[in-house]
Motif scaffolding. Structure first.
Motif, PDB file in Angstrom:
ATOM      1  N   THR A   1     -25.549 -12.347 -21.499  1.00 37.69           N
ATOM      2  CA  THR A   1     -25.924 -13.415 -20.569  1.00 37.69           C
ATOM      3  C   THR A   1     -24.714 -13.966 -19.811  1.00 37.69           C
TER       4      THR A   1
ATOM      5  N   SER B   1     -23.281 -11.477  -8.025  1.00 33.83           N
ATOM      6  CA  SER B   1     -24.305 -12.223  -8.763  1.00 33.83           C
ATOM      7  C   SER B   1     -25.705 -11.665  -8.506  1.00 33.83           C
ATOM      8  N   GLU B   2     -25.994 -11.312  -7.241  1.00 26.21           N
ATOM      9  CA  GLU B   2     -27.308 -10.749  -6.921  1.00 26.21           C
ATOM     10  C   GLU B   2     -27.487  -9.376  -7.559  1.00 26.21           C
ATOM     11  N   TYR B   3     -26.425  -8.589  -7.518  1.00 29.74           N
ATOM     12  CA  TYR B   3     -26.488  -7.241  -8.091  1.00 29.74           C
ATOM     13  C   TYR B   3     -26.746  -7.310  -9.599  1.00 29.74           C
TER      14      TYR B   3
ATOM     15  N   THR C   1     -29.970  -6.850 -14.595  1.00 30.09           N
ATOM     16  CA  THR C   1     -29.871  -7.491 -15.915  1.00 30.09           C
ATOM     17  C   THR C   1     -30.569  -6.706 -17.005  1.00 30.09           C
TER      18      THR C   1
ATOM     19  N   SER D   1     -28.038  -9.750 -11.250  1.00 28.27           N
ATOM     20  CA  SER D   1     -29.368 -10.309 -11.473  1.00 28.27           C
ATOM     21  C   SER D   1     -30.432  -9.213 -11.418  1.00 28.27           C
ATOM     22  N   GLU D   2     -30.306  -8.314 -10.457  1.00 25.70           N
ATOM     23  CA  GLU D   2     -31.266  -7.214 -10.322  1.00 25.70           C
ATOM     24  C   GLU D   2     -31.126  -6.198 -11.448  1.00 25.70           C
TER      25      GLU D   2
ATOM     26  N   SER E   1     -22.759 -12.283 -15.820  1.00 25.38           N
ATOM     27  CA  SER E   1     -22.861 -12.759 -14.430  1.00 25.38           C
ATOM     28  C   SER E   1     -21.700 -13.674 -14.051  1.00 25.38           C
TER      29      SER E   1
END
Length: 232
Positions: A146, A163-165, A170, A167-168, A149
């Motif tokens: 966790t 961060s977006e990458y 995870t 998140s996708e 990120s």
């Protein structure tokens, strides 16, 4: 009238059932990059280098290995001077193509009692000498997925959002980390089996050569006896 009411009620029921399911559908990734993986050996998130990675991060054409996407603050990579944006191509002379290759190579050395790990690293296309010291305790230390990120990443590429990458990706990061130990063990077992087979084949070849020499000697001896019998 009653028939119309029942039909409308049926449609509402179907809609209520379908809506929750639609909400759980996995959204397709918005990038064309391969999936990353945590390296337990380096406390870093690594990305296999392919054409998409070379193009996105403006790497030199022909570079191969794994891109260091991010590093855990105070982790192995961070302490050894390995930075986000570096490309790792070899571990102790063994080429790496994905994150698990790094951990397999390090595990092999740790199992042999070696903690000084030579790494071939490129930074901005130029080689950087890195002789990392990795202990078994550091390798076995658990990593909180966790927190990935929030790891230090390279922010020079403005068209890429770390961060977006993450998140996708995870779910992929979590599943690969959970199975990583098993994957490493299986890879090392296969290596040991291959090594045993090679040793067995070499021993068999040596034995065949020895047997051939003995047989030749026996044949010569048999020929002498035959000649002796004829003379008698």
């Amino acid at each position: 009238m009653k028939a119309s009411y029942n039909a409308l009620r049926a449609l509402l029921i179907v809609a209520n059932i379908a809506s929750p399911l639609a909400g759980h559908a996995a959204a397709p990734p918005t990038h064309d990059l391969p999936s990353p993986q945590i390296s337990k050996a380096l406390d870093a998130l690594l990305l296999p280098v392919n054409k998409a990675v070379i193009k996105k991060f403006k790497l030199a054409k022909g570079e191969h290995g794994v891109l260091v996407l991010s590093v855990k603050k105070g982790g192995v990579a961070d302490k050894q001077g390995i930075k986000p944006g570096d490309v790792l191509s070899e571990v102790h002379g063994h080429k790496v193509h994905k994150a698990v290759d790094v951990d397999v190579a390090v595990s092999r050395d740790l199992k042999a009692g070696k903690s000084d790990i030579a790494l071939a690293v490129l930074r901005d296309g130029a080689p950087v000498a890195v002789a990392a010291v990795i202990t078994l305790e550091e390798y076995n230390e658990a990593i909180s997925v966790t927190e990935v990120s929030s790891w230090e990443s390279d922010t020079s590429e403005t068209s890429f959002s770390y961060s977006e990458y993450v998140s996708e990706e995870t779910q992929t990061i979590e599943s690969s980390y959970e199975s990583e130990e098993t994957t490493v063990e299986e890879a090392m077992t296969q290596e040991e089996s291959s090594s045993d087979e090679e040793t067995s084949d070499e021993a068999s070849d040596d034995s065949s050569e020895d047997d051939g020499g003995d047989d030749a000697g026996d044949d010569d001896g048999g020929g002498d006896d035959s000649d002796g019998d004829s003379d008698g």
